[in-house]
Design a protein around this motif. Sequence first.
Motif, short mmCIF file in Angstrom:
data_model
loop_
_atom_site.label_atom_id
_atom_site.label_comp_id
_atom_site.label_asym_id
_atom_site.label_seq_id
_atom_site.Cartn_x
_atom_site.Cartn_y
_atom_site.Cartn_z
N TYR A 145 37.57 43.91 51.90
CA TYR A 145 38.25 42.75 51.93
C TYR A 145 37.09 41.60 51.93
O TYR A 145 36.94 40.43 51.08
CB TYR A 145 38.85 42.34 53.26
CG TYR A 145 39.54 40.95 53.31
CD1 TYR A 145 40.95 40.83 52.69
CD2 TYR A 145 39.02 40.04 54.06
CE1 TYR A 145 41.58 39.55 52.80
CE2 TYR A 145 39.73 38.73 53.98
CZ TYR A 145 40.88 38.52 53.40
OH TYR A 145 41.89 37.60 53.73
N VAL A 146 35.89 41.59 52.96
CA VAL A 146 35.11 40.55 52.90
C VAL A 146 34.07 40.46 51.66
O VAL A 146 33.80 39.39 51.16
CB VAL A 146 34.17 40.89 54.19
CG1 VAL A 146 32.99 39.93 54.17
CG2 VAL A 146 34.86 40.47 55.50
N SER A 147 33.85 41.65 51.13
CA SER A 147 33.06 41.79 49.73
C SER A 147 33.65 41.18 48.78
O SER A 147 33.29 40.59 47.78
CB SER A 147 32.33 43.18 49.58
OG SER A 147 33.56 44.00 49.55
N ALA A 148 35.16 41.53 48.85
CA ALA A 148 35.91 41.09 47.58
C ALA A 148 36.07 39.42 47.87
O ALA A 148 36.03 38.85 46.71
CB ALA A 148 37.51 41.64 47.50
N SER A 149 36.31 39.21 48.86
CA SER A 149 36.22 37.71 49.21
C SER A 149 34.80 36.84 48.95
O SER A 149 35.03 35.82 48.10
CB SER A 149 36.45 37.19 50.84
OG SER A 149 37.70 37.72 50.96
N GLU A 187 33.06 37.83 46.42
CA GLU A 187 33.23 37.89 45.08
C GLU A 187 34.12 37.08 44.39
O GLU A 187 34.20 37.05 43.06
CB GLU A 187 33.05 39.30 44.48
CG GLU A 187 31.70 39.81 44.96
CD GLU A 187 31.78 41.40 44.67
OE1 GLU A 187 32.78 41.87 44.27
OE2 GLU A 187 30.84 42.23 45.00
N ASP A 188 35.05 36.53 45.07
CA ASP A 188 36.23 35.78 44.82
C ASP A 188 37.21 36.96 43.93
O ASP A 188 37.50 36.01 42.63
CB ASP A 188 36.03 34.48 44.14
CG ASP A 188 37.10 33.60 43.94
OD1 ASP A 188 38.07 33.79 44.94
OD2 ASP A 188 37.09 32.70 42.90
N ASP A 189 37.34 37.98 44.26
CA ASP A 189 38.17 38.99 43.43
C ASP A 189 39.49 39.10 44.02
O ASP A 189 39.75 39.80 44.99
CB ASP A 189 37.50 40.32 43.53
CG ASP A 189 38.09 41.11 42.35
OD1 ASP A 189 39.29 41.23 42.20
OD2 ASP A 189 37.42 42.32 42.07
N GLN A 190 40.45 38.28 43.82
CA GLN A 190 41.77 38.34 44.32
C GLN A 190 42.44 39.36 44.38
O GLN A 190 43.17 39.98 45.48
CB GLN A 190 42.72 37.32 43.97
CG GLN A 190 44.02 36.77 44.60
CD GLN A 190 43.79 36.30 45.93
OE1 GLN A 190 42.77 35.61 46.36
NE2 GLN A 190 44.34 37.14 47.18
N GLU A 191 42.24 40.20 43.17
CA GLU A 191 42.94 41.65 43.20
C GLU A 191 42.40 42.55 44.31
O GLU A 191 43.29 43.54 45.17
CB GLU A 191 42.81 42.31 41.98
CG GLU A 191 43.43 43.58 41.58
CD GLU A 191 43.32 44.01 40.11
OE1 GLU A 191 43.19 45.37 39.95
OE2 GLU A 191 43.31 43.26 39.07
N ARG A 192 41.39 42.99 44.54
CA ARG A 192 40.42 43.48 45.47
C ARG A 192 41.11 43.20 46.90
O ARG A 192 41.10 43.80 47.76
CB ARG A 192 39.19 43.61 45.27
CG ARG A 192 38.71 44.50 44.13
CD ARG A 192 37.19 44.75 43.94
NE ARG A 192 36.48 44.90 45.23
CZ ARG A 192 35.26 44.48 45.22
NH1 ARG A 192 34.72 43.41 44.47
NH2 ARG A 192 34.75 44.14 46.30
N ILE A 193 40.79 41.65 47.18
CA ILE A 193 41.31 41.29 48.32
C ILE A 193 42.69 41.58 48.57
O ILE A 193 42.97 42.03 49.76
CB ILE A 193 41.07 39.67 48.50
CG1 ILE A 193 40.07 39.32 48.26
CG2 ILE A 193 41.89 38.92 49.66
CD1 ILE A 193 39.63 37.65 47.96
N ASP A 194 43.68 41.45 47.83
CA ASP A 194 45.13 42.02 48.08
C ASP A 194 45.17 43.45 48.44
O ASP A 194 45.88 43.60 49.04
CB ASP A 194 46.04 41.49 46.93
CG ASP A 194 45.93 40.05 46.81
OD1 ASP A 194 45.85 39.23 47.84
OD2 ASP A 194 46.33 39.64 45.48
N GLU A 195 44.34 44.15 47.66
CA GLU A 195 44.33 45.48 47.87
C GLU A 195 43.96 46.06 49.17
O GLU A 195 44.38 46.68 49.97
CB GLU A 195 43.52 46.23 46.78
CG GLU A 195 43.58 47.81 47.03
CD GLU A 195 42.59 48.40 45.97
OE1 GLU A 195 42.32 49.79 46.11
OE2 GLU A 195 41.90 47.94 44.91
N ALA A 196 42.91 45.35 49.56
CA ALA A 196 42.13 45.91 51.00
C ALA A 196 43.07 45.24 52.19
O ALA A 196 43.29 46.03 53.29
CB ALA A 196 40.69 45.21 51.04
N ALA A 197 43.66 44.10 51.74
CA ALA A 197 44.68 43.54 52.72
C ALA A 197 45.90 44.47 53.26
O ALA A 197 46.47 44.47 54.24
CB ALA A 197 45.18 42.26 52.54
N GLY A 198 46.13 45.21 52.24
CA GLY A 198 47.32 46.14 52.38
C GLY A 198 47.01 47.47 53.00
O GLY A 198 47.83 48.13 53.23
#
Length: 98
Positions: free
Chosen positions: A38-42, A44-55
């Motif tokens: 989640y933090v690494s995706a944030s 890199e501003d990668d919303q798709e990976r943020i959403d995936e990790a949050a799930g």
Amino acid sequence: MFGRAGKICGRILGAWRARAVKEPERRTHNLFEAAAAYVSASAEDDQERIDEAAGWVSPEALSFGVNELACRAVLALARERGESPRTVARSLLGLPGA
């Protein structure tokens, strides 16, 4: 009687093994993996990976993991820089020295 029970157990085990082969095992993620992703995706501003990790975990677990990651990162940077964790944290946030 035991022969019949053995056949039933054999059928159950066979069905269980067949199901185990057909259904790939879903890997579960722990809260620290979720926080790191989640933090690494944030960053890199990668919303798709943020959403995936949050799930992967509950919001409470993710919050705890992100907090733990932040604490560990500040401590590691403080050791590396030879500064206090407070100084490093304030610096990272762009706050004036206390």
